[in-house]
Scaffold this motif. Structure first.
Motif, PDB file in Angstrom:
ATOM      1  N   ALA A  83      91.205 103.013  18.531  1.00 17.66           N
ATOM      2  CA  ALA A  83      89.887 103.170  17.929  1.00 17.66           C
ATOM      3  C   ALA A  83      89.663 102.132  16.827  1.00 17.66           C
ATOM      4  N   THR A 122      89.080 101.962  13.851  1.00 17.64           N
ATOM      5  CA  THR A 122      89.141 102.643  12.569  1.00 17.64           C
ATOM      6  C   THR A 122      90.039 101.866  11.625  1.00 17.64           C
ATOM      7  N   ALA A 160      86.352 111.904   5.480  1.00 14.82           N
ATOM      8  CA  ALA A 160      85.762 111.240   6.643  1.00 14.82           C
ATOM      9  C   ALA A 160      85.310 112.236   7.694  1.00 14.82           C
ATOM     10  N   TYR A 208      83.890 113.198  12.914  1.00 15.57           N
ATOM     11  CA  TYR A 208      84.179 112.108  11.995  1.00 15.57           C
ATOM     12  C   TYR A 208      82.853 111.420  11.649  1.00 15.57           C
ATOM     13  N   SER A 227      82.124 108.552  11.011  1.00 15.10           N
ATOM     14  CA  SER A 227      81.934 107.228  11.607  1.00 15.10           C
ATOM     15  C   SER A 227      81.784 107.261  13.117  1.00 15.10           C
ATOM     16  N   ASN A 228      81.897 108.440  13.720  1.00 15.38           N
ATOM     17  CA  ASN A 228      81.930 108.467  15.181  1.00 15.38           C
ATOM     18  C   ASN A 228      80.852 109.363  15.794  1.00 15.38           C
ATOM     19  N   ASN A 267      92.513 108.365   6.383  1.00 13.80           N
ATOM     20  CA  ASN A 267      93.335 107.281   6.935  1.00 13.80           C
ATOM     21  C   ASN A 267      94.459 106.857   5.985  1.00 13.80           C
ATOM     22  N   SER A 292      81.989 101.000  18.648  1.00 10.47           N
ATOM     23  CA  SER A 292      83.194 100.769  17.852  1.00 10.47           C
ATOM     24  C   SER A 292      82.890  99.905  16.635  1.00 10.47           C
ATOM     25  N   ARG A 335      81.460 102.066  14.099  1.00 13.23           N
ATOM     26  CA  ARG A 335      82.513 102.907  13.514  1.00 13.23           C
ATOM     27  C   ARG A 335      83.245 102.153  12.396  1.00 13.23           C
ATOM     28  N   TRP A 336      83.653 100.926  12.673  1.00 13.41           N
ATOM     29  CA  TRP A 336      84.353 100.147  11.650  1.00 13.41           C
ATOM     30  C   TRP A 336      83.474  99.948  10.422  1.00 13.41           C
ATOM     31  N   GLU A 383      83.157 103.181   8.345  1.00 15.54           N
ATOM     32  CA  GLU A 383      84.357 103.506   7.589  1.00 15.54           C
ATOM     33  C   GLU A 383      84.584 102.519   6.450  1.00 15.54           C
TER      34      GLU A 383
END
Length: 357
Positions: free
Chosen positions: A57, A59, A130, A199, A201-202, A229, A286, A289-290, A293
Protein backbone atom coordinates in the motif's frame (compact mmCIF):
# COMPACT_ATOMS: atom_id res chain seq x y z
CA UNK A 1 7.66 20.00 4.45
CA UNK A 2 11.01 19.86 2.73
CA UNK A 3 14.35 18.85 4.09
CA UNK A 4 17.76 19.29 2.46
CA UNK A 5 18.62 16.29 0.39
CA UNK A 6 21.91 14.87 -0.76
CA UNK A 7 21.85 14.62 -4.56
CA UNK A 8 22.63 11.06 -5.59
CA UNK A 9 23.07 12.19 -9.18
CA UNK A 10 25.61 14.84 -8.20
CA UNK A 11 27.43 12.35 -6.00
CA UNK A 12 27.51 9.87 -8.84
CA UNK A 13 28.96 12.43 -11.26
CA UNK A 14 31.58 13.47 -8.70
CA UNK A 15 32.57 9.85 -8.13
CA UNK A 16 32.76 9.27 -11.89
CA UNK A 17 35.04 12.27 -12.30
CA UNK A 18 37.37 10.89 -9.63
CA UNK A 19 37.40 7.49 -11.28
CA UNK A 20 38.22 8.92 -14.69
CA UNK A 21 40.97 11.04 -13.20
CA UNK A 22 42.50 8.11 -11.35
CA UNK A 23 41.95 5.60 -14.14
CA UNK A 24 40.66 3.02 -11.65
CA UNK A 25 37.48 0.99 -11.24
CA UNK A 26 34.82 2.22 -8.79
CA UNK A 27 34.38 0.16 -5.61
CA UNK A 28 31.08 -1.63 -5.07
CA UNK A 29 30.11 0.99 -2.45
CA UNK A 30 31.55 4.44 -3.00
CA UNK A 31 33.42 5.91 -0.07
CA UNK A 32 31.12 8.92 -0.24
CA UNK A 33 28.16 6.68 0.65
CA UNK A 34 29.55 4.91 3.71
CA UNK A 35 32.86 4.31 5.43
CA UNK A 36 34.61 0.96 5.00
CA UNK A 37 34.27 0.08 8.70
CA UNK A 38 30.59 0.95 8.76
CA UNK A 39 30.04 -1.02 5.57
CA UNK A 40 31.59 -4.10 7.17
CA UNK A 41 29.47 -3.67 10.29
CA UNK A 42 26.30 -3.46 8.19
CA UNK A 43 27.27 -6.50 6.13
CA UNK A 44 27.83 -8.42 9.36
CA UNK A 45 24.17 -7.85 10.27
CA UNK A 46 23.26 -10.30 7.51
CA UNK A 47 20.00 -10.36 5.58
CA UNK A 48 17.39 -7.95 6.95
CA UNK A 49 13.79 -8.94 6.35
CA UNK A 50 11.32 -6.06 6.47
CA UNK A 51 7.59 -6.82 6.77
CA UNK A 52 5.12 -4.27 5.45
CA UNK A 53 2.07 -3.40 7.53
CA UNK A 54 -0.33 -4.00 4.63
CA UNK A 55 0.82 -5.47 1.31
CA UNK A 56 2.44 -2.76 -0.85
CA UNK A 57 0.00 0.00 0.00
CA UNK A 58 1.04 3.58 -0.67
CA UNK A 59 1.32 4.35 2.99
CA UNK A 60 4.07 6.02 4.97
CA UNK A 61 6.52 3.37 6.07
CA UNK A 62 5.84 1.10 3.11
CA UNK A 63 6.19 3.08 -0.10
CA UNK A 64 9.35 4.81 1.09
CA UNK A 65 10.94 1.51 2.09
CA UNK A 66 10.05 0.07 -1.32
CA UNK A 67 11.55 3.15 -2.98
CA UNK A 68 14.73 2.86 -0.90
CA UNK A 69 15.10 -0.72 -2.06
CA UNK A 70 14.37 -0.01 -5.72
CA UNK A 71 16.66 3.03 -5.87
CA UNK A 72 19.61 1.17 -4.36
CA UNK A 73 19.79 3.19 -1.14
CA UNK A 74 20.09 0.10 1.03
CA UNK A 75 22.84 -1.16 -1.26
CA UNK A 76 24.61 2.19 -0.90
CA UNK A 77 24.76 1.54 2.84
CA UNK A 78 25.87 -2.10 2.53
CA UNK A 79 22.52 -3.44 3.73
CA UNK A 80 20.98 -6.64 2.38
CA UNK A 81 17.24 -5.93 2.65
CA UNK A 82 14.33 -8.13 1.59
CA UNK A 83 10.78 -6.72 1.65
CA UNK A 84 7.81 -8.99 2.25
CA UNK A 85 4.11 -8.35 2.90
CA UNK A 86 3.50 -8.75 6.61
CA UNK A 87 0.85 -10.50 8.66
CA UNK A 88 1.57 -11.17 12.33
CA UNK A 89 4.39 -8.64 12.30
CA UNK A 90 4.99 -8.25 16.03
CA UNK A 91 5.28 -12.00 16.55
CA UNK A 92 7.55 -12.53 13.56
CA UNK A 93 9.86 -9.70 14.55
CA UNK A 94 9.90 -10.88 18.15
CA UNK A 95 11.03 -14.31 16.93
CA UNK A 96 13.66 -12.61 14.73
CA UNK A 97 12.12 -14.29 11.69
CA UNK A 98 11.98 -10.71 10.44
CA UNK A 99 14.10 -7.94 11.85
CA UNK A 100 12.08 -4.80 11.09
CA UNK A 101 8.39 -4.22 10.36
CA UNK A 102 5.64 -1.67 10.17
CA UNK A 103 2.65 -1.72 12.55
CA UNK A 104 -0.45 0.42 12.80
CA UNK A 105 0.35 2.58 15.79
CA UNK A 106 2.13 2.88 19.12
CA UNK A 107 -0.71 0.88 20.67
CA UNK A 108 0.27 -2.15 18.60
CA UNK A 109 3.82 -1.90 19.89
CA UNK A 110 2.83 -1.55 23.55
CA UNK A 111 0.22 -4.32 23.47
CA UNK A 112 2.68 -6.71 21.79
CA UNK A 113 5.35 -5.95 24.41
CA UNK A 114 2.76 -6.47 27.14
CA UNK A 115 2.16 -9.91 25.62
CA UNK A 116 5.86 -10.72 25.82
CA UNK A 117 7.14 -9.67 22.39
CA UNK A 118 10.86 -8.87 22.20
CA UNK A 119 10.40 -5.78 20.05
CA UNK A 120 11.07 -2.07 20.30
CA UNK A 121 9.56 0.93 18.55
CA UNK A 122 12.21 2.72 16.50
CA UNK A 123 10.18 5.34 14.60
CA UNK A 124 6.70 6.85 14.47
CA UNK A 125 5.36 8.67 11.41
CA UNK A 126 2.10 10.27 12.49
CA UNK A 127 1.19 11.88 15.78
CA UNK A 128 -2.51 11.93 15.09
CA UNK A 129 -4.94 9.05 14.63
CA UNK A 130 -5.29 7.60 11.12
CA UNK A 131 -8.49 5.66 11.79
CA UNK A 132 -12.10 6.75 12.02
CA UNK A 133 -15.66 5.51 11.63
CA UNK A 134 -17.69 6.17 8.49
CA UNK A 135 -21.42 6.41 7.94
CA UNK A 136 -23.35 7.39 4.84
CA UNK A 137 -24.17 11.09 4.88
CA UNK A 138 -27.90 10.34 4.66
CA UNK A 139 -27.87 7.49 7.21
CA UNK A 140 -29.70 9.45 9.89
CA UNK A 141 -26.80 8.98 12.31
CA UNK A 142 -26.31 12.53 13.56
CA UNK A 143 -24.57 11.93 16.89
CA UNK A 144 -22.54 9.12 18.44
CA UNK A 145 -25.52 7.95 20.49
CA UNK A 146 -27.25 7.12 17.20
CA UNK A 147 -24.79 4.25 16.64
CA UNK A 148 -26.73 2.25 19.23
CA UNK A 149 -28.81 -0.38 17.47
CA UNK A 150 -26.68 -0.17 14.33
CA UNK A 151 -24.29 -2.69 12.75
CA UNK A 152 -20.72 -1.42 12.58
CA UNK A 153 -17.88 -3.19 10.78
CA UNK A 154 -14.33 -3.33 12.07
CA UNK A 155 -11.08 -4.89 10.85
CA UNK A 156 -9.12 -7.26 13.07
CA UNK A 157 -10.34 -5.98 16.42
CA UNK A 158 -12.44 -3.09 17.66
CA UNK A 159 -10.00 -0.21 17.93
CA UNK A 160 -9.64 1.19 21.46
CA UNK A 161 -9.97 4.65 19.91
CA UNK A 162 -13.52 3.75 18.85
CA UNK A 163 -14.35 2.43 22.31
CA UNK A 164 -12.97 5.56 23.98
CA UNK A 165 -14.87 7.86 21.61
CA UNK A 166 -18.13 6.04 22.27
CA UNK A 167 -17.81 5.61 26.02
CA UNK A 168 -16.73 9.21 26.56
CA UNK A 169 -19.97 10.28 24.93
CA UNK A 170 -22.35 8.02 26.81
CA UNK A 171 -22.77 5.36 24.14
CA UNK A 172 -23.57 1.84 25.32
CA UNK A 173 -21.06 -0.30 23.41
CA UNK A 174 -23.20 -3.36 24.10
CA UNK A 175 -26.00 -1.88 22.01
CA UNK A 176 -23.82 -1.67 18.89
CA UNK A 177 -23.67 -4.77 16.70
CA UNK A 178 -19.93 -4.94 15.99
CA UNK A 179 -18.99 -7.31 13.14
CA UNK A 180 -15.62 -8.26 11.69
CA UNK A 181 -15.38 -7.32 8.01
CA UNK A 182 -12.88 -7.36 5.16
CA UNK A 183 -11.40 -4.49 3.18
CA UNK A 184 -14.18 -3.80 0.68
CA UNK A 185 -15.69 -0.43 1.68
CA UNK A 186 -18.70 -0.81 -0.60
CA UNK A 187 -20.40 -2.80 2.16
CA UNK A 188 -21.27 0.61 3.62
CA UNK A 189 -23.21 2.11 0.69
CA UNK A 190 -24.62 -1.34 -0.08
CA UNK A 191 -26.24 -1.37 3.35
CA UNK A 192 -24.48 -4.43 4.79
CA UNK A 193 -23.32 -2.23 7.68
CA UNK A 194 -24.42 1.21 8.87
CA UNK A 195 -20.98 2.14 10.17
CA UNK A 196 -17.49 1.15 9.08
CA UNK A 197 -14.06 1.38 10.64
CA UNK A 198 -11.76 3.03 8.13
CA UNK A 199 -8.40 4.63 7.46
CA UNK A 200 -8.66 8.36 6.82
CA UNK A 201 -6.41 8.02 3.78
CA UNK A 202 -8.24 5.13 2.15
CA UNK A 203 -11.92 4.14 2.50
CA UNK A 204 -13.48 7.64 2.56
CA UNK A 205 -11.43 8.60 -0.50
CA UNK A 206 -12.37 5.39 -2.33
CA UNK A 207 -16.08 5.80 -1.59
CA UNK A 208 -16.12 9.49 -2.52
CA UNK A 209 -14.35 8.68 -5.78
CA UNK A 210 -17.25 6.33 -6.54
CA UNK A 211 -19.77 9.13 -5.96
CA UNK A 212 -20.75 8.26 -2.40
CA UNK A 213 -21.21 10.98 0.23
CA UNK A 214 -19.97 9.85 3.64
CA UNK A 215 -19.75 11.32 7.13
CA UNK A 216 -16.47 10.85 9.03
CA UNK A 217 -16.38 10.27 12.79
CA UNK A 218 -12.82 11.08 13.84
CA UNK A 219 -11.77 10.02 17.38
CA UNK A 220 -9.28 12.90 17.43
CA UNK A 221 -12.16 15.34 17.07
CA UNK A 222 -13.57 13.82 20.27
CA UNK A 223 -10.33 14.19 22.22
CA UNK A 224 -9.05 10.65 21.66
CA UNK A 225 -5.46 11.11 20.49
CA UNK A 226 -3.15 8.46 19.06
CA UNK A 227 -0.41 7.81 16.50
CA UNK A 228 -0.14 6.02 13.18
CA UNK A 229 2.43 3.94 11.32
CA UNK A 230 5.11 2.91 13.78
CA UNK A 231 8.26 0.96 12.92
CA UNK A 232 9.43 -1.90 15.12
CA UNK A 233 12.64 -3.91 15.30
CA UNK A 234 13.73 -7.03 17.10
CA UNK A 235 15.13 -5.54 20.28
CA UNK A 236 18.15 -7.81 20.66
CA UNK A 237 19.03 -7.74 16.98
CA UNK A 238 18.89 -3.94 16.89
CA UNK A 239 21.11 -3.65 19.95
CA UNK A 240 23.68 -5.96 18.32
CA UNK A 241 23.53 -4.16 14.98
CA UNK A 242 23.09 -0.46 15.75
CA UNK A 243 24.55 0.87 12.50
CA UNK A 244 22.34 -1.48 10.46
CA UNK A 245 19.13 -0.26 12.10
CA UNK A 246 20.29 3.37 11.89
CA UNK A 247 21.14 3.04 8.22
CA UNK A 248 17.93 1.18 7.40
CA UNK A 249 16.06 4.20 8.80
CA UNK A 250 18.49 6.55 7.05
CA UNK A 251 17.76 4.98 3.64
CA UNK A 252 14.03 4.84 4.40
CA UNK A 253 13.77 8.53 5.23
CA UNK A 254 16.13 9.47 2.40
CA UNK A 255 13.61 7.82 0.08
CA UNK A 256 10.78 9.52 1.96
CA UNK A 257 12.32 12.92 1.21
CA UNK A 258 12.93 11.94 -2.42
CA UNK A 259 9.30 10.89 -2.94
CA UNK A 260 8.08 14.20 -1.58
CA UNK A 261 10.40 16.29 -3.75
CA UNK A 262 8.09 16.13 -6.77
CA UNK A 263 4.94 14.67 -8.20
CA UNK A 264 7.06 12.79 -10.72
CA UNK A 265 9.02 11.11 -7.94
CA UNK A 266 5.80 10.01 -6.24
CA UNK A 267 4.56 8.57 -9.53
CA UNK A 268 7.83 6.67 -9.94
CA UNK A 269 7.63 5.29 -6.40
CA UNK A 270 4.07 4.15 -7.03
CA UNK A 271 5.26 2.31 -10.13
CA UNK A 272 7.66 0.33 -7.93
CA UNK A 273 4.81 -0.73 -5.63
CA UNK A 274 2.54 -1.50 -8.56
CA UNK A 275 5.20 -3.81 -9.99
CA UNK A 276 5.40 -5.71 -6.70
CA UNK A 277 1.66 -6.02 -6.17
CA UNK A 278 0.04 -9.29 -7.23
CA UNK A 279 -3.58 -8.32 -6.59
CA UNK A 280 -4.08 -5.22 -8.70
CA UNK A 281 -2.97 -1.70 -7.85
CA UNK A 282 -5.04 1.47 -8.12
CA UNK A 283 -2.29 4.00 -8.81
CA UNK A 284 -4.60 7.04 -8.80
CA UNK A 285 -6.16 6.15 -5.45
CA UNK A 286 -2.79 5.15 -4.03
CA UNK A 287 -1.45 8.59 -4.85
CA UNK A 288 -4.28 10.17 -2.90
CA UNK A 289 -3.55 7.83 -0.02
CA UNK A 290 0.10 8.90 0.20
CA UNK A 291 -0.74 12.58 -0.07
CA UNK A 292 -3.42 12.29 2.61
CA UNK A 293 -1.13 10.52 5.06
CA UNK A 294 1.69 12.95 4.33
CA UNK A 295 -0.60 15.84 5.23
CA UNK A 296 -1.64 14.08 8.45
CA UNK A 297 2.01 13.52 9.37
CA UNK A 298 3.08 17.06 8.54
CA UNK A 299 0.16 18.56 10.44
CA UNK A 300 0.92 16.54 13.57
CA UNK A 301 4.71 16.70 13.67
CA UNK A 302 5.76 18.14 17.04
CA UNK A 303 7.74 21.34 16.88
CA UNK A 304 11.47 20.76 16.59
CA UNK A 305 11.13 17.10 15.61
CA UNK A 306 11.93 15.45 12.30
CA UNK A 307 9.90 12.77 10.46
CA UNK A 308 10.01 9.48 12.34
CA UNK A 309 11.27 10.91 15.62
CA UNK A 310 9.27 9.95 18.69
CA UNK A 311 9.07 10.65 22.40
CA UNK A 312 7.41 9.41 25.57
CA UNK A 313 4.93 12.28 25.38
CA UNK A 314 3.75 11.24 21.92
CA UNK A 315 2.91 7.70 23.05
CA UNK A 316 1.49 8.56 26.46
CA UNK A 317 -2.15 9.17 25.40
CA UNK A 318 -2.30 5.71 23.86
CA UNK A 319 -0.64 4.12 26.88
CA UNK A 320 -3.26 5.73 29.11
CA UNK A 321 -6.03 4.52 26.81
CA UNK A 322 -4.74 0.93 26.88
CA UNK A 323 -4.72 0.97 30.67
CA UNK A 324 -8.17 2.53 30.83
CA UNK A 325 -9.74 -0.20 28.74
CA UNK A 326 -7.76 -3.03 30.36
CA UNK A 327 -6.06 -3.92 27.09
CA UNK A 328 -2.71 -4.43 28.83
CA UNK A 329 -1.82 -6.33 31.98
CA UNK A 330 0.45 -3.58 33.24
CA UNK A 331 0.89 0.11 32.46
CA UNK A 332 3.29 0.37 29.49
CA UNK A 333 6.85 1.49 30.20
CA UNK A 334 7.25 3.80 27.24
CA UNK A 335 10.92 4.45 27.96
CA UNK A 336 11.72 0.81 27.23
CA UNK A 337 8.99 0.31 24.59
CA UNK A 338 10.76 2.76 22.28
CA UNK A 339 14.45 3.24 21.57
CA UNK A 340 15.09 6.60 19.99
CA UNK A 341 18.85 6.34 19.63
CA UNK A 342 18.55 4.92 16.11
CA UNK A 343 16.18 7.50 14.60
CA UNK A 344 17.89 10.39 16.39
CA UNK A 345 21.25 9.31 14.96
CA UNK A 346 20.15 9.90 11.36
CA UNK A 347 19.43 13.61 11.83
CA UNK A 348 21.66 16.58 12.60
CA UNK A 349 20.88 20.29 12.61
CA UNK A 350 17.37 19.77 11.27
CA UNK A 351 18.34 17.63 8.29
CA UNK A 352 18.81 14.02 7.36
CA UNK A 353 22.48 13.03 7.46
CA UNK A 354 23.42 11.56 4.09
CA UNK A 355 25.80 9.98 3.34
CA UNK A 356 26.22 7.93 6.50
CA UNK A 357 29.02 9.01 8.86
Amino acid sequence: MHHPLFSRRSAGLSALALILAAGTVAPAHAETAISADRCEANKAAGKITFLTSFAYAATLGILDVVAAKERGLFDDLCLDVAIEPGSTNSQLVSANTAQIAGVGSASDVMVAIDNGADIVGVATYGNVGAIELLTMADSGIEELKDFEGKTVGYKGAIAPQFSAMMLDNGVDMGKINWVSVGYDPTILPNGNVQGLGAYKSNEPKVLEAKGNSVKEWDPDAYGVHSTFNAMIANKQWAAKNPTAIEDFLRAEFKAFDWINESDANLDEALSYAEKLSTSGYDVKQSKVRWQTELALMQGSLPEGMMPGQQSDAQWQPEADMLVRFNLVKAAPDIETAQDNTYIDAIYADGALVWPAP
